[in-house]
Design a protein around this motif. Sequence first.
Motif, PDB file in Angstrom:
ATOM      1  N   MET A   1       0.835  -1.205   0.000  1.00 16.06           N
ATOM      2  CA  MET A   1       0.000   0.000   0.000  1.00 16.06           C
ATOM      3  C   MET A   1       0.869   1.253   0.000  1.00 16.06           C
ATOM      4  SD  MET A   1      -3.101  -1.027   2.630  1.00 16.06           S
ATOM      5  CE  MET A   1      -4.289  -2.298   2.200  1.00 16.06           C
ATOM      6  N   ARG A   2       1.931   1.249   0.758  1.00 15.43           N
ATOM      7  CA  ARG A   2       2.839   2.403   0.784  1.00 15.43           C
ATOM      8  C   ARG A   2       3.555   2.563  -0.551  1.00 15.43           C
ATOM      9  NH1 ARG A   2       5.029   1.182   6.931  1.00 15.43           N
ATOM     10  NH2 ARG A   2       3.569   2.574   8.022  1.00 15.43           N
ATOM     11  N   PHE A   3       3.937   1.433  -1.153  1.00 18.31           N
ATOM     12  CA  PHE A   3       4.541   1.492  -2.484  1.00 18.31           C
ATOM     13  C   PHE A   3       3.577   2.123  -3.482  1.00 18.31           C
ATOM     14  CE2 PHE A   3       6.368   0.283  -6.460  1.00 18.31           C
ATOM     15  CZ  PHE A   3       5.323  -0.251  -7.225  1.00 18.31           C
ATOM     16  N   THR A   4       2.327   1.645  -3.459  1.00 19.41           N
ATOM     17  CA  THR A   4       1.323   2.138  -4.403  1.00 19.41           C
ATOM     18  C   THR A   4       1.068   3.624  -4.212  1.00 19.41           C
ATOM     19  OG1 THR A   4       0.286  -0.048  -4.395  1.00 19.41           O
ATOM     20  CG2 THR A   4      -1.017   1.784  -5.250  1.00 19.41           C
TER      21      THR A   4
ATOM     22  N   GLU B   1      10.679  -0.213   5.963  1.00 18.62           N
ATOM     23  CA  GLU B   1      10.868  -1.662   6.011  1.00 18.62           C
ATOM     24  C   GLU B   1      11.215  -2.279   4.658  1.00 18.62           C
ATOM     25  OE1 GLU B   1       8.110  -2.772   9.880  1.00 18.62           O
ATOM     26  OE2 GLU B   1       7.555  -3.541   7.927  1.00 18.62           O
ATOM     27  N   ASN B   2      11.708  -1.458   3.734  1.00 17.77           N
ATOM     28  CA  ASN B   2      12.038  -1.978   2.413  1.00 17.77           C
ATOM     29  C   ASN B   2      13.073  -3.097   2.475  1.00 17.77           C
ATOM     30  OD1 ASN B   2      12.124  -1.724  -0.647  1.00 17.77           O
ATOM     31  ND2 ASN B   2      14.251  -1.276  -0.137  1.00 17.77           N
TER      32      ASN B   2
ATOM     33  N   LEU C   1       8.197  -8.963  -0.293  1.00 18.57           N
ATOM     34  CA  LEU C   1       7.497  -8.458  -1.473  1.00 18.57           C
ATOM     35  C   LEU C   1       8.403  -7.567  -2.302  1.00 18.57           C
ATOM     36  CD1 LEU C   1       4.864  -8.377  -3.038  1.00 18.57           C
ATOM     37  CD2 LEU C   1       4.141  -6.447  -1.633  1.00 18.57           C
ATOM     38  N   ARG C   2       9.357  -6.929  -1.676  1.00 24.71           N
ATOM     39  CA  ARG C   2      10.327  -6.110  -2.410  1.00 24.71           C
ATOM     40  C   ARG C   2      11.067  -6.956  -3.451  1.00 24.71           C
ATOM     41  NH1 ARG C   2      15.945  -6.290  -3.367  1.00 24.71           N
ATOM     42  NH2 ARG C   2      16.666  -4.181  -3.789  1.00 24.71           N
ATOM     43  N   HIS C   3      11.510  -8.168  -3.049  1.00 21.16           N
ATOM     44  CA  HIS C   3      12.215  -9.058  -3.974  1.00 21.16           C
ATOM     45  C   HIS C   3      11.274  -9.563  -5.064  1.00 21.16           C
ATOM     46  CE1 HIS C   3      15.165  -8.750  -0.912  1.00 21.16           C
ATOM     47  NE2 HIS C   3      14.605  -9.608  -0.076  1.00 21.16           N
ATOM     48  N   MET C   4      10.014  -9.799  -4.703  1.00 22.89           N
ATOM     49  CA  MET C   4       9.046 -10.295  -5.682  1.00 22.89           C
ATOM     50  C   MET C   4       8.761  -9.253  -6.757  1.00 22.89           C
ATOM     51  SD  MET C   4       6.363 -12.317  -3.217  1.00 22.89           S
ATOM     52  CE  MET C   4       6.952 -13.536  -2.042  1.00 22.89           C
TER      53      MET C   4
ATOM     54  N   CYS D   1      19.926  -4.326   0.209  1.00 24.91           N
ATOM     55  CA  CYS D   1      19.309  -5.350  -0.630  1.00 24.91           C
ATOM     56  C   CYS D   1      19.758  -5.245  -2.080  1.00 24.91           C
ATOM     57  CB  CYS D   1      17.783  -5.249  -0.533  1.00 24.91           C
ATOM     58  SG  CYS D   1      17.096  -5.997   0.959  1.00 24.91           S
ATOM     59  N   ARG D   2      19.869  -4.041  -2.602  1.00 31.06           N
ATOM     60  CA  ARG D   2      20.272  -3.890  -4.010  1.00 31.06           C
ATOM     61  C   ARG D   2      21.715  -4.333  -4.222  1.00 31.06           C
ATOM     62  NH1 ARG D   2      22.850   1.280  -4.359  1.00 31.06           N
ATOM     63  NH2 ARG D   2      22.227   2.704  -2.685  1.00 31.06           N
TER      64      ARG D   2
END
Length: 738
Positions: free
Chosen positions: A157-160, A190-191, A196-199, A238-239
């Motif tokens: 939701m925050r991404f959207t 929380e990225n 879901l970030r990886h997905m 993560c990147r």
Amino acid sequence: MWVNEVLMARYCGDRNSELLIANARRFKETCLVQGKSLFTNEVVWTGENCNELIINFVNKPDAGNGDFFEKLETQLVTTSANAKVLAAEMLWLMFLCPSNTGPESKRVSIERVFAWSGLQMTPALKDEYLSDHSLTGIGSAGTAYNTGRWRELVYLMRFTAAFLKLNKQEKIDLLSDHLRFSEWLEQLPENESRQLRHMLLFLFFPDFNERIFGNTDRCSILVSLTDITKSQYNKMKCRERDAALLTLRQKFEQKFDTAEIDYYAEPLSTIWKNAGTDAVSHVKESKEDYIVSKQSAISLNQILYGPPGTGKTYHTINEALAIVDPESLQGNLSRAELKSKFDLFVLSGQIVFTTFHQSFSYEDFVEGLRAESENGQLNYKVESGIFKQICERANEGVTETDDPFDQALTIFTDALASHDGLMTLKTITGKEFEVEYSGGSTLLVYPKSNKLLKQGYSASLTLVRQLYRTGSKKGIYNPSYVDGVLRYLKSDCGLKNYLSQSPHSPVKPFVLIIDEINRGNISNIFGELITLIERSKRAGGIESLTVKLPYSKEPFSVPSNLHIIGTMNTADKSLAQVDIALRRRFEFVEMMPKHELLEGIVIDGIDVAKMLKTINQRIELLYDREHTIGHSFFLPLKDDKSIGRLARIFELEILPLLEEYFFEDWERVGQVLGDHFKKANPELKFIKEKFTGTDTEPSVSELMGKDWAQDGIRPYKRNIAVFTNSEAYIGIYDSPQK
């Protein structure tokens, strides 16, 4: 734009990614750029609709009872129809990648949320996006993805909300550049910890990102196959980990001269998993890390870990006896005799058993303050916890039964009992006082010079012991009376002057067993003492350390003759999730199900060992090896080889465990038990649908009417009748396709 590019499926071993990636590309264009719905002809991917979800879900978390969907329905009850559609399509996006949840379960959940909107799905779109093929998934998500589903939805939701604030060209540019997109995601809370970030990165940029969604495997691959240490991995963004995985894959593509490379397919899967088995024991964090030991050698700190029912607590008895009385294991003693010896060591205080739980604290384990009322005044006294008590005992090197102070104390308490609990003693100056003892560690003192005293002063036996060992009255409450008691112990109870243990004298080993060690908050319970349990930091070690305790202000160190044995249920928390401070200081002994211990148990033609082995193989495929089922659940069948006993085990222990593992995903529970092979004999299924219109229950149409749509509701129940049917159990491992 990317939708017009030639579609190339990313190689994913035995899974076909073509439809998944095609749907992801349509989602990017249809939803994220144009704002349209996947399931209807409405425009739903808007900032306004997303803001409704933020207000009612993100900003109003529900910590009450109920499952995820029951809470979600309550939270979204006041939102618009289009906002509810948006929530359903967000779930669709979240369900695209995970393969450890079945298509039917995913579809039911999506349709359930969509039904709250009161709108109708476009049939063609429903067939396109909610088919089994579309929802099969591409890789297993970690356990936390299901248990913390609400966190992943908050992240989405925050991404959207953030993405929909961009203009059209900014959206297109961002969705065309995997590096820019990855960096842009870092603004989201929380990225770094959301699967879901990886997905999203795999779905949107499959050529540059892996279908590895759980942190455990990402870490294992990089630590096992590169020179990256565990400590370095933990410090990477993560990147940066994504880039390292991509570089590694490209090296393997060159080495094997093929683009068909995937970490979960041969030849890579064998390479990193086998390397991981060896590498776990030398994963570096600074210059040391935890060890996974498969040897039975005795260590100072060890944890027996594995799924439930593998005999971890059972084996702590043998491990403890191997330390304190190794000769007992050399003979042919029965289990009952070994347990009797173990109990004697517990009684003497040489072995201490405790269990960690959520409310277990530093004050319980090390030391804390206890409030006592004396003469109407509230006093706070320092009380030693379990760990401090056994450390003090180990420092002395003698058990309670061999300790001269405890022996004298026994004589003293017997004398008190013979005088109706009241005796007259003297201080060093000859003043008389009466002592009353009613158990515990506190004596009540009544000076004969004070006839009006009703409540009595307190004199702690702990302080009497402290004065005996140190000879110092510093910090001792009511020292004249404490000294009077000690003088009596020496004069009348045979207590000799204290002689400290020589550093070169042999001392007895002591054992502290901590059952369910991962259920407690390790950092809170151990506090500053977590460092002191290392071999080199213990008393007498090459880098021995001493700390000042916060309440008593006493110096404290951990003796080198104290062994700590913990047990850890991996179904509660995997090894990768354990506090790194704990992992570095313990050896880990893996205890997995041993199906061979059930060999020879055959009940009405049911091969119990083969049945359990098949169940665990399916669990490992559908979930992971940490949630397999231990052999000890079935050991009672050695003495009672009856179908009734097996039925009781399945109904009361195995099925509840599977339901918990798979979050009541009945489709997966049925697959574990081989129900998907019983289409020709549905009466042998352990899980069956309800309201199918039989003689014993009505059909859905009879209950709700023919016009009622069964969207999002698929009730199941246990098939009680099969629990005593041997063919149902045989069907678990003897399927038609084997």
